[in-house]
Design a protein around this motif. Sequence first.
Motif, PDB file in Angstrom:
ATOM      1  N   LEU A   8       5.110  -1.784  -2.749  1.00 35.97           N
ATOM      2  CA  LEU A   8       5.117  -2.328  -1.392  1.00 35.97           C
ATOM      3  C   LEU A   8       4.982  -1.203  -0.351  1.00 35.97           C
ATOM      4  CD1 LEU A   8       5.491  -4.876   0.308  1.00 35.97           C
ATOM      5  CD2 LEU A   8       7.942  -4.410   0.332  1.00 35.97           C
ATOM      6  N   ALA A   9       5.716  -0.108  -0.600  1.00 35.40           N
ATOM      7  CA  ALA A   9       5.666   1.021   0.341  1.00 35.40           C
ATOM      8  C   ALA A   9       4.262   1.601   0.389  1.00 35.40           C
ATOM      9  CB  ALA A   9       6.669   2.095  -0.082  1.00 35.40           C
ATOM     10  N   LEU A  10       3.617   1.693  -0.785  1.00 33.37           N
ATOM     11  CA  LEU A  10       2.258   2.229  -0.850  1.00 33.37           C
ATOM     12  C   LEU A  10       1.309   1.344  -0.044  1.00 33.37           C
ATOM     13  CD1 LEU A  10       0.376   4.368  -2.179  1.00 33.37           C
ATOM     14  CD2 LEU A  10      -0.067   2.665  -3.945  1.00 33.37           C
ATOM     15  N   PHE A  11       1.454   0.029  -0.218  1.00 32.43           N
ATOM     16  CA  PHE A  11       0.583  -0.907   0.491  1.00 32.43           C
ATOM     17  C   PHE A  11       0.769  -0.758   2.016  1.00 32.43           C
ATOM     18  CE2 PHE A  11      -0.020  -5.034   2.540  1.00 32.43           C
ATOM     19  CZ  PHE A  11      -1.369  -5.244   2.246  1.00 32.43           C
ATOM     20  N   ALA A  12       2.057  -0.697   2.436  1.00 28.15           N
ATOM     21  CA  ALA A  12       2.344  -0.586   3.878  1.00 28.15           C
ATOM     22  C   ALA A  12       1.734   0.682   4.462  1.00 28.15           C
ATOM     23  CB  ALA A  12       3.852  -0.605   4.116  1.00 28.15           C
ATOM     24  N   SER A  13       1.847   1.793   3.714  1.00 26.37           N
ATOM     25  CA  SER A  13       1.320   3.040   4.273  1.00 26.37           C
ATOM     26  C   SER A  13      -0.207   3.029   4.283  1.00 26.37           C
ATOM     27  CB  SER A  13       1.866   4.249   3.517  1.00 26.37           C
ATOM     28  OG  SER A  13       1.251   4.329   2.269  1.00 26.37           O
ATOM     29  N   LEU A  14      -0.829   2.273   3.331  1.00 21.47           N
ATOM     30  CA  LEU A  14      -2.295   2.214   3.303  1.00 21.47           C
ATOM     31  C   LEU A  14      -2.843   1.487   4.526  1.00 21.47           C
ATOM     32  CD1 LEU A  14      -3.231   1.521  -0.425  1.00 21.47           C
ATOM     33  CD2 LEU A  14      -3.635   3.589   0.905  1.00 21.47           C
ATOM     34  N   ILE A  15      -2.148   0.417   4.962  1.00 16.65           N
ATOM     35  CA  ILE A  15      -2.718  -0.356   6.083  1.00 16.65           C
ATOM     36  C   ILE A  15      -2.160   0.086   7.445  1.00 16.65           C
ATOM     37  CG2 ILE A  15      -3.218  -2.405   4.682  1.00 16.65           C
ATOM     38  CD1 ILE A  15      -0.825  -3.746   6.172  1.00 16.65           C
ATOM     39  N   LYS A  16      -1.172   0.995   7.413  1.00 19.47           N
ATOM     40  CA  LYS A  16      -0.479   1.350   8.657  1.00 19.47           C
ATOM     41  C   LYS A  16      -1.432   1.763   9.793  1.00 19.47           C
ATOM     42  CE  LYS A  16       1.557   5.348   9.327  1.00 19.47           C
ATOM     43  NZ  LYS A  16       2.409   6.500   9.054  1.00 19.47           N
ATOM     44  N   LYS A  17      -2.340   2.670   9.507  1.00 16.95           N
ATOM     45  CA  LYS A  17      -3.205   3.214  10.554  1.00 16.95           C
ATOM     46  C   LYS A  17      -4.094   2.111  11.154  1.00 16.95           C
ATOM     47  CE  LYS A  17      -5.476   7.452  11.570  1.00 16.95           C
ATOM     48  NZ  LYS A  17      -6.229   8.563  11.146  1.00 16.95           N
ATOM     49  N   LYS A  18      -4.661   1.303  10.246  1.00 20.99           N
ATOM     50  CA  LYS A  18      -5.569   0.252  10.716  1.00 20.99           C
ATOM     51  C   LYS A  18      -4.802  -0.795  11.520  1.00 20.99           C
ATOM     52  CE  LYS A  18      -9.435   0.436   7.656  1.00 20.99           C
ATOM     53  NZ  LYS A  18     -10.139  -0.103   6.537  1.00 20.99           N
ATOM     54  N   GLN A  19      -3.575  -1.078  11.033  1.00 23.54           N
ATOM     55  CA  GLN A  19      -2.758  -2.090  11.696  1.00 23.54           C
ATOM     56  C   GLN A  19      -2.385  -1.615  13.116  1.00 23.54           C
ATOM     57  OE1 GLN A  19       0.709  -2.968   9.405  1.00 23.54           O
ATOM     58  NE2 GLN A  19       1.198  -4.831  10.526  1.00 23.54           N
ATOM     59  N   HIS A  20      -1.981  -0.340  13.191  1.00 21.68           N
ATOM     60  CA  HIS A  20      -1.609   0.246  14.488  1.00 21.68           C
ATOM     61  C   HIS A  20      -2.799   0.197  15.445  1.00 21.68           C
ATOM     62  CE1 HIS A  20      -0.881   4.100  16.919  1.00 21.68           C
ATOM     63  NE2 HIS A  20      -0.160   3.158  17.467  1.00 21.68           N
ATOM     64  N   ARG A  21      -3.968   0.595  14.935  1.00 20.56           N
ATOM     65  CA  ARG A  21      -5.171   0.603  15.769  1.00 20.56           C
ATOM     66  C   ARG A  21      -5.511  -0.826  16.225  1.00 20.56           C
ATOM     67  NH1 ARG A  21      -8.791   4.340  18.040  1.00 20.56           N
ATOM     68  NH2 ARG A  21      -6.815   5.356  17.829  1.00 20.56           N
ATOM     69  N   ALA A  22      -5.333  -1.794  15.321  1.00 25.47           N
ATOM     70  CA  ALA A  22      -5.661  -3.190  15.665  1.00 25.47           C
ATOM     71  C   ALA A  22      -4.770  -3.672  16.818  1.00 25.47           C
ATOM     72  CB  ALA A  22      -5.474  -4.081  14.439  1.00 25.47           C
ATOM     73  N   TRP A  23      -3.510  -3.282  16.809  1.00 23.44           N
ATOM     74  CA  TRP A  23      -2.619  -3.698  17.891  1.00 23.44           C
ATOM     75  C   TRP A  23      -2.908  -2.947  19.181  1.00 23.44           C
ATOM     76  CZ3 TRP A  23      -0.514  -8.101  18.252  1.00 23.44           C
ATOM     77  CH2 TRP A  23      -0.156  -8.804  17.105  1.00 23.44           C
ATOM     78  N   GLN A  24      -3.367  -1.698  19.046  1.00 21.76           N
ATOM     79  CA  GLN A  24      -3.763  -0.961  20.256  1.00 21.76           C
ATOM     80  C   GLN A  24      -4.963  -1.644  20.908  1.00 21.76           C
ATOM     81  OE1 GLN A  24      -4.435   2.991  18.633  1.00 21.76           O
ATOM     82  NE2 GLN A  24      -2.776   3.780  19.880  1.00 21.76           N
ATOM     83  N   ILE A  25      -5.923  -2.045  20.048  1.00 20.28           N
ATOM     84  CA  ILE A  25      -7.115  -2.707  20.590  1.00 20.28           C
ATOM     85  C   ILE A  25      -6.710  -4.023  21.258  1.00 20.28           C
ATOM     86  CG2 ILE A  25      -9.299  -3.822  19.951  1.00 20.28           C
ATOM     87  CD1 ILE A  25      -9.569  -1.644  17.757  1.00 20.28           C
ATOM     88  N   GLN A  26      -5.805  -4.731  20.580  1.00 18.95           N
ATOM     89  CA  GLN A  26      -5.346  -6.002  21.140  1.00 18.95           C
ATOM     90  C   GLN A  26      -4.707  -5.786  22.513  1.00 18.95           C
ATOM     91  OE1 GLN A  26      -2.002  -6.911  21.561  1.00 18.95           O
ATOM     92  NE2 GLN A  26      -2.362  -9.022  22.110  1.00 18.95           N
TER      93      GLN A  26
END
Length: 598
Positions: free
Chosen positions: A186-204
């Motif tokens: 689970l931790a590996l998955f979270a760290s894999l999507i972290k950057k994209k997720q953060h960027r997606a919320w910045q764009i939003q």
Amino acid sequence: MARNRYDIDEVMEDHFDLGQLKRLGHYVLPFKKDMALAAFLMLSASALTMLIPRFFMTVMNDIIPQGDVKGLLRISFYTLLIILYSVFSLKAKIKITNRVGQSVIHQLRTDIFCHLQELPFSYYDDRPHGKIQVRVVNYVNNLSDLLSNGLLNTITDLCSLIFIIFFMLSINVKLTLMCMCGLPVLALFASLIKKKQHRAWQIQSNKQSNLNAYIAESINGIRVTQSFVREKENSGIFNRLSDGYRQSWMRAVRFNFMMGPTVDVISAVTTAFLYVAIVDMAMSGGTASVGVLVAFTGYISRFWSPITTLANFYNSLLTAISYLERIFETIDEPVAVKDAPGAVEMPPIIGKVTFDHVSFSYEEGIKTLDDVSFTAMPGESFAIVGPTGAGKTTIVNLLSRFYNIGSGTVYIDDTDISKVTLHSLRTQMGVMMQDSFIFSGTIMDNIRYGNRTATDDEVILAAKTVCAHDFIMQMEDGYYTQVNERGSRLSAGQRQLISFARALLADPKILILDEATSSIDTETEIILQKGLNELLKGRTSFIIAHRLSTIQNCTRILYVDKGKIQESGSHEELLLNKGPYYNLFMSQYSFMKDKAVQ
Ligand SMILES: Nc1ncnc2c1ncn2[C@@H]1O[C@H](COP(=O)(O)OP(=O)(O)OP(=O)(O)O)[C@@H](O)[C@H]1O
């Protein structure tokens, strides 16, 4: 920040900065006692509920085989007490955390607003006002969830998890380790999507900001829109921006939605393996009793529940960070125009004003004022005239220090104004700007804005002097008539007269009137001029006017063009000069004559 528009995204931070959360923590710190109480309630409830599977173990292993009814009743009673305590503490926790969350939001919003009050004109010149508004209202609101529940839930969930692991370990170490092996995945998955997720919320957040900017701009410009029949086009632009916002939102939540199912899948897989292991243990008649295995299965479901909440918290954390970046960026925006270190109080102004080789640029490389020098003696009235965009307003803006001077010095009574406090300088000056802004409230409040301590009589006297009294008295509640923001129920001339009265009420030593009478009819202006002449006595005044009839009596006229003083002198002197002022005067004069003939 470079000049921004509703269709230009703001610059986004590249890295994911946990420091934002640390700063948010400072806002929560004053409520540490409330948070500690809420945490205690939650943790104690959580620790007590951990006992329930243990009770089942005792019931299965001891009470049922021994037929101990009393023991069964006792355990049922304890279970009931624990459940009641949990319900009570949950309710209390919700109340406390909501109170703390809203208090933190209130404080954050107050900090941004107070800071915005200090930021200079240049900050507002550079970005749409809707983009500023969205930070104060929407972004701060978006933190509500994180602050009300998120922070505390995380602490309690983390502790619950530790309790659960402790209880599980006390029952069976091997099964506990098996249960925990899903966590690294689970931790590996979270760290894999972290950057994209953060960027997606910045764009939003950017798209939300753009949309807000356009809404604010459209509301402010609605009269122009309707007069130029641009409604359809505007709806098209709005549609595009709104769709951009929708798409950015959908993309961002898609990342958030990934977390829940991932936790579910990992928990389902590990739980399935665990059940197989448990059944295998039960069938092979190992050391584990049925009670132990039942108790352990009770902990398995409890083990994944805080992890699901933690995963949700992780989502709101990433969302919040993109808003926090913007909120703290506003709070950290340097106040470009502020008191210099060691600034002193401006002594009572006598009224001498000197511009000494002043140059200024709004934008790098474009000189708006170029080596402007002049001296006005106390009590003199200076007119500043010249073509549109010449730099007239800029000159008076520098006098009030609304912008920092590029080079050169402005002196008042031989004191360099950059060395005095803004408050002591501005309280001695009366400025009536081109945009005669009216605030929501009564007419009395609007005039009194210039001097909070003025009595009603003083307000009325100021209004009478600028010929505003008659029209005010004709309104339904006279001076107590309510007007809307921007004074939508007043004519442009009436708005000017009110802001004129406001500037005069401040009883300034230096008075700046920027196009103060441009919307006032000629008849009123002639009457106003008499009162004004009286009022200007003993004050140094700067009057910007396109209508030259307004300024002919001024002691001196500065003709400004392309940021330079082209000529200066009295009306008569300049007419004799036959320079640009003469040409301007003649063009207005012949225009008026032609009109009269027609
Ligand atoms: N906030 C700003 N940012 C960038 N440029 C500006 C800003 N305000 C004014 N300018 C530019 O500076 C120049 C001088 O503007 P200013 O408002 O001083 O002219 P003005 O003589 O008062 O004009 P008007 O008679 O039309 O009011 C203009 O070219 C204008 O485009």
